[in-house]
Each structure stands twice: as C-alpha cells, then as structure tokens.
Design a protein around this motif. Structure first.
Motif, PDB file in Angstrom:
ATOM      1  N   TYR A 308       0.812  -1.218   0.000  1.00 44.68           N
ATOM      2  CA  TYR A 308       0.000   0.000   0.000  1.00 44.68           C
ATOM      3  C   TYR A 308       0.852   1.278   0.000  1.00 44.68           C
ATOM      4  O   TYR A 308       0.336   2.365   0.228  1.00 44.68           O
ATOM      5  N   SER A 309       2.156   1.170  -0.265  1.00 49.15           N
ATOM      6  CA  SER A 309       3.057   2.302  -0.043  1.00 49.15           C
ATOM      7  C   SER A 309       3.047   3.345  -1.158  1.00 49.15           C
ATOM      8  O   SER A 309       3.560   4.451  -0.967  1.00 49.15           O
ATOM      9  N   ASP A 310       2.492   3.034  -2.331  1.00 49.44           N
ATOM     10  CA  ASP A 310       2.551   3.977  -3.452  1.00 49.44           C
ATOM     11  C   ASP A 310       1.181   4.555  -3.798  1.00 49.44           C
ATOM     12  O   ASP A 310       0.848   4.755  -4.972  1.00 49.44           O
ATOM     13  N   LEU A 311       0.390   4.839  -2.797  1.00 51.43           N
ATOM     14  CA  LEU A 311      -0.996   5.293  -3.005  1.00 51.43           C
ATOM     15  C   LEU A 311      -1.172   6.754  -2.609  1.00 51.43           C
ATOM     16  O   LEU A 311      -2.182   7.135  -2.014  1.00 51.43           O
ATOM     17  N   ASP A 312      -0.191   7.609  -2.958  1.00 46.57           N
ATOM     18  CA  ASP A 312      -0.228   9.008  -2.540  1.00 46.57           C
ATOM     19  C   ASP A 312      -1.491   9.740  -2.987  1.00 46.57           C
ATOM     20  O   ASP A 312      -2.141  10.445  -2.189  1.00 46.57           O
ATOM     21  N   ILE A 313      -1.827   9.609  -4.260  1.00 51.25           N
ATOM     22  CA  ILE A 313      -2.973  10.355  -4.798  1.00 51.25           C
ATOM     23  C   ILE A 313      -4.290   9.864  -4.192  1.00 51.25           C
ATOM     24  O   ILE A 313      -5.089  10.684  -3.699  1.00 51.25           O
ATOM     25  N   PRO A 314      -4.579   8.550  -4.197  1.00 51.44           N
ATOM     26  CA  PRO A 314      -5.814   8.102  -3.536  1.00 51.44           C
ATOM     27  C   PRO A 314      -5.876   8.498  -2.063  1.00 51.44           C
ATOM     28  O   PRO A 314      -6.946   8.832  -1.554  1.00 51.44           O
ATOM     29  N   PHE A 315      -4.721   8.473  -1.387  1.00 52.94           N
ATOM     30  CA  PHE A 315      -4.694   8.844   0.027  1.00 52.94           C
ATOM     31  C   PHE A 315      -5.143  10.290   0.210  1.00 52.94           C
ATOM     32  O   PHE A 315      -5.988  10.592   1.066  1.00 52.94           O
ATOM     33  N   ALA A 316      -4.580  11.210  -0.596  1.00 58.96           N
ATOM     34  CA  ALA A 316      -4.949  12.624  -0.473  1.00 58.96           C
ATOM     35  C   ALA A 316      -6.431  12.833  -0.767  1.00 58.96           C
ATOM     36  O   ALA A 316      -7.128  13.579  -0.063  1.00 58.96           O
ATOM     37  N   ILE A 317      -6.926  12.174  -1.791  1.00 55.32           N
ATOM     38  CA  ILE A 317      -8.334  12.321  -2.165  1.00 55.32           C
ATOM     39  C   ILE A 317      -9.243  11.862  -1.029  1.00 55.32           C
ATOM     40  O   ILE A 317     -10.199  12.549  -0.650  1.00 55.32           O
ATOM     41  N   ILE A 318      -8.931  10.709  -0.464  1.00 57.55           N
ATOM     42  CA  ILE A 318      -9.802  10.145   0.572  1.00 57.55           C
ATOM     43  C   ILE A 318      -9.713  10.933   1.872  1.00 57.55           C
ATOM     44  O   ILE A 318     -10.722  11.101   2.576  1.00 57.55           O
ATOM     45  N   MET A 319      -8.550  11.461   2.217  1.00 56.96           N
ATOM     46  CA  MET A 319      -8.441  12.224   3.455  1.00 56.96           C
ATOM     47  C   MET A 319      -9.271  13.512   3.393  1.00 56.96           C
ATOM     48  O   MET A 319      -9.979  13.863   4.340  1.00 56.96           O
ATOM     49  N   VAL A 320      -9.191  14.214   2.267  1.00 51.35           N
ATOM     50  CA  VAL A 320     -10.010  15.431   2.113  1.00 51.35           C
ATOM     51  C   VAL A 320     -11.487  15.055   2.119  1.00 51.35           C
ATOM     52  O   VAL A 320     -12.326  15.696   2.786  1.00 51.35           O
ATOM     53  N   GLY A 321     -11.813  13.999   1.384  1.00 51.44           N
ATOM     54  CA  GLY A 321     -13.205  13.567   1.343  1.00 51.44           C
ATOM     55  C   GLY A 321     -13.725  13.123   2.693  1.00 51.44           C
ATOM     56  O   GLY A 321     -14.877  13.387   3.044  1.00 51.44           O
ATOM     57  N   SER A 322     -12.875  12.467   3.490  1.00 49.43           N
ATOM     58  CA  SER A 322     -13.333  12.007   4.807  1.00 49.43           C
ATOM     59  C   SER A 322     -13.629  13.188   5.731  1.00 49.43           C
ATOM     60  O   SER A 322     -14.569  13.129   6.532  1.00 49.43           O
ATOM     61  N   ALA A 323     -12.845  14.270   5.600  1.00 55.19           N
ATOM     62  CA  ALA A 323     -13.113  15.461   6.413  1.00 55.19           C
ATOM     63  C   ALA A 323     -14.454  16.079   6.035  1.00 55.19           C
ATOM     64  O   ALA A 323     -15.240  16.483   6.904  1.00 55.19           O
ATOM     65  N   LEU A 324     -14.721  16.156   4.740  1.00 59.02           N
ATOM     66  CA  LEU A 324     -15.985  16.731   4.283  1.00 59.02           C
ATOM     67  C   LEU A 324     -17.163  15.815   4.620  1.00 59.02           C
ATOM     68  O   LEU A 324     -18.251  16.291   4.986  1.00 59.02           O
ATOM     69  N   ASN A 325     -16.956  14.507   4.501  1.00 60.91           N
ATOM     70  CA  ASN A 325     -18.007  13.564   4.890  1.00 60.91           C
ATOM     71  C   ASN A 325     -18.309  13.652   6.386  1.00 60.91           C
ATOM     72  O   ASN A 325     -19.472  13.590   6.803  1.00 60.91           O
ATOM     73  N   ALA A 326     -17.260  13.787   7.200  1.00 55.96           N
ATOM     74  CA  ALA A 326     -17.454  13.876   8.646  1.00 55.96           C
ATOM     75  C   ALA A 326     -18.198  15.156   9.020  1.00 55.96           C
ATOM     76  O   ALA A 326     -19.081  15.141   9.882  1.00 55.96           O
ATOM     77  N   THR A 327     -17.846  16.257   8.370  1.00 53.80           N
ATOM     78  CA  THR A 327     -18.545  17.514   8.631  1.00 53.80           C
ATOM     79  C   THR A 327     -20.022  17.393   8.283  1.00 53.80           C
ATOM     80  O   THR A 327     -20.905  17.851   9.035  1.00 53.80           O
ATOM     81  N   THR A 328     -20.301  16.767   7.151  1.00 55.88           N
ATOM     82  CA  THR A 328     -21.691  16.583   6.740  1.00 55.88           C
ATOM     83  C   THR A 328     -22.433  15.668   7.702  1.00 55.88           C
ATOM     84  O   THR A 328     -23.611  15.895   8.013  1.00 55.88           O
ATOM     85  N   ALA A 329     -21.756  14.617   8.194  1.00 54.54           N
ATOM     86  CA  ALA A 329     -22.375  13.717   9.162  1.00 54.54           C
ATOM     87  C   ALA A 329     -22.707  14.450  10.462  1.00 54.54           C
ATOM     88  O   ALA A 329     -23.756  14.214  11.070  1.00 54.54           O
TER      89      ALA A 329
END
Length: 398
Positions: A308-329
């Motif tokens: 799982y060490s070369d997943l920089d782009i998916p990681f950034a996308i999901i972290m931003v999305g998780s913050a927005l999802n949490a705020t909406t929740a």
C-alpha cells in the motif's frame, strides 16, 4: 480509545492478504449498511423524544420500548436482504462456502447487538452519562486489539479478524444496557404513552427511511460494487487507506456524542445558532487535520505495508473527502437531534445526479476512480442537510 482501534485495524491489514482484507472490508461495509438502514433515524428520534422529560425513568423506559418495537420490521427486512448478499459477494471474492456462511453468521449477530447498543447509547447521552459510554468504549477497544494480536503469530484468517467485530458489538450492548438499567430503574409503563411514542417514531422512520436508503447507497455501495466487478485490489486499497479516516470519524463521534443531546434539549431560539457554530468549527478543524495527514502521507502509508506504499494520490483524495463527509455527518446528526428531517425527494434527486455522474465519467474499477467516488459521496447529503437546516421543521420540532 481511537488509537487502540486504529492499531487493531493495522494489525488486520498487515496480516491479511489483499484478497482476505477485501473480503473483510466488504463484510464490515455491509454490516454498517444494515445497521444504518435498520435504525433509519429511530435512535435519533428516540434521543429527541427522551430529551423532553429526561428526569422521568418511566418516560425513558417507554421511549426504549417504543423504539425497539418500531424497528422490528426493519431489522427483519434488512437481515433478509443483506445476509444473502453478504454470502454471495464473499463467494465472488473467492471465499469458500463454509467461510461465507461463517461470515454471514458473524455479521448477523453483530448487526443485532450493534443496533441495540446504539439505541441505549442515545438514551445514555440524553442523560449526560458520557463517562459510562467512554468507559465501555475504552474496554472494548482493548478487547478488540487483544483479540486480533494473535494474527501476528498464526495465520488465523479473516473470519477470526471479523469475529472481533462481533465480540465488541455484543460486549458493548451488554455494558451499555447494564449502565442504562442502573441509571433508569424499572417502573410501570403506560401502554397509551408507549403507543403515542411509537406513532411519533414511525413518522420519523417514514420520513427518514428514503434518505437513509440513499445515504447507505452513497456511502457503502462502492464496496459491493467493487466486489461485483472483481476489483479486489481496488477494494483492499481503498479500505486500507480509509483506516486513516478514523481521525475524522473520531471528530464526528466526539461532537455528536457530546453535543447532539445538548442540541436536542436546546430551545428553538438557540438551537439553530448553535448548530451553525458547531458545524463551522468542525469543518475548519477537520480540514486542517486532513491537510496534516496528507503532508505526512509517506510514513503513514508505510504503516499499512509494502503493498500500500505507493498510493499518494488516492490517500490525499480520501483524506479530504473524509473530512468533508465527517462535517456533513455532524451537520446531519445535529439536524436529526432537533428532528429536522424529511425532504427525501430533494435528496434522491441530488443522489441520482451524483451517482449518474460517477457511473458515466469515473473509472470506478480503479483505485483512484473509487477514491474519487468515496471522497465526493458527501455532496448529496450536504444538499439535503442545508435544506433541512434552512427550513428547520420536521417531526416533533419545537
């Protein structure tokens, strides 16, 4: 407590193959979907109703009994629909028939226990029994970590790892129920008041169920879809990265665990301003945390293992999305605490537009494509919660 849960998750990721971790993540995802649909706002509505007379043991007991009766049909329907789906998709991911049966059985028992625990936790929160809830969750985090540690020594497989969820759910239910019964003694209940409360809860379910169905599809459908497509690698990678979303989930649980009861008991004049301030502060804080996680992505991804060490782009996308999802929740949870619910048709329109765009323009079978779908899943619900908040009406609103 959250750190212990995160460590348990890392133990599971690092000691299961990608295929087994994909199967594990799918089972957990479907368990979450079942729980959300079977509750369909019952716990939130019960919290709001219990807050109307929190000093009365009879009122609290009547609310509990009414809530359990209200969602019996939902529980049966969800079990009938989801358990065959769990079994079939586990076979699709390569599990043998006996493992698939065992996984479905574990999911069913954990499902029933989690539902009951969530309801009792809501009734404890409205009584401000936060210490009892925290003690229970701390004990369960330790228990789950201890259960999965043998994976380091023996190849016990994903069924063993999944059983930790069952064990935690069952223990949580028992401890929460004991705390509630100690705080709320048995009293003689009024059948007429129980019936009246059931009417209110059923109306809340009627207005919430279509939205909850959409939220379930929005937040969880990507996992069975990836399983159906046979995209085992994408499913495992997205699920592994999502472990770091525990930070955002922690923010959600803290805010709602403490403040939804405050909003439920607030007057009409102060509730709206309080909700706006809480959501605004949460959004700023969670986006800051997401930015910090993205900056530290390299060492964090190495924690998951070489696969799982070369997943920089998916990681950034999901972290931003998780913050927005949490705020909406958080926004949705506070609205639900006031029983500002409904507007399901508006939500379904927004959900349809989002899903159609994702299907037509996003390569869902890839890790980056699936990450984009997961990260943007907050959009339909955000539209819904803005409308609910602006209107400020709903079942039993003050």
């Amino acid at each position: 407590m959250q750190a212990l849960g995160f460590c348990a998750g890392l133990v599971v990721i690092r000691n299961l193959t990608q295929a087994d971790y994909a199967a594990y993540s799918l089972a957990v995802s479907l368990l979450a979907a079942m729980t959300l649909l079977a509750d369909s706002g019952v716990s939130s509505a019960a919290l709001r109703i219990a807050g109307e007379n929190v000093e009365s043991p009879a009122h609290l007991r009547e609310t509990e009994v009414s809530a359990l009766e209200t969602r019996k049909t939902l529980v049966r329907v969800c079990a009938a629909v989801f358990l065959p789906l769990v079994f079939a998709l586990q076979l699709r991911l390569g599990q043998d028939i006996w493992s698939a049966i065992a996984i479905a059985a574990v999911v069913q028992v954990a499902f029933v226990s989690t539902l009951r625990a969530n309801l009792v936790a809501a009734l404890l929160r409205v009584q401000y029994e936060f210490a009892a809830i925290q003690r229970t969750n701390s004990v369960l985090s330790v228990l789950r970590l201890v259960w999965v540690l043998p994976l380091f020594l023996w190849p016990l497989g994903m069924v063993w790892a999944l059983f930790a969820n069952l064990l935690s759910a069952w223990a949580q239910q028992r401890r929460m129920q004991t705390a509630f019964e100690r705080r709320t003694p048995q009293v003689r209940l009024s059948p007429s008041r129980v019936s009246e409360t059931q009417v209110r809860l059923k109306e809340a379910v009627r207005r919430t169920l279509p939205v909850n169905l959409g939220i379930t599809l929005q937040s969880q459908a990507i996992y069975p879809l990836l399983a159906t497509l046979g995209a085992v690698t994408a499913l495992a990678e997205i699920s592994a990265i999502a472990r770091f979303a525990v930070v955002s989930q922690l923010g959600t649980s803290i805010v709602l665990g403490v403040l939804d009861s405050v909003i439920a008991r607030s007057s009409s004049k102060t509730a709206r301003l309080r909700v706006a301030r809480i959501v605004g502060f949460a959004a700023i804080l969670l986006m800051g945390v997401a930015a910090a996680l993205v900056i530290a992505r390299d060492p964090l991804l190495r924690l998951l293992g070489e696969e799982y060490s070369d997943l920089d782009i998916p990681f950034a996308i999901i972290m931003v999305g998780s913050a927005l999802n949490a705020t909406t929740a958080i926004f949705g949870g506070l609205n639900a605490a006031r029983m500002w619910i409904g507007y399901g048709k508006v939500y379904l329109v927004a959900l349809t537009l989002w899903a159609t765009t994702a299907i037509l323009f996003v390569p869902i079978g890839t890790t980056v494509g699936a990450a984009c779908v997961v990260a943007s899943s907050f959009l339909p619900r955000l539209c819904l919660e803005i409308i609910r908040f602006s209107r400020g009406d709903g079942v039993g609103s003050m």
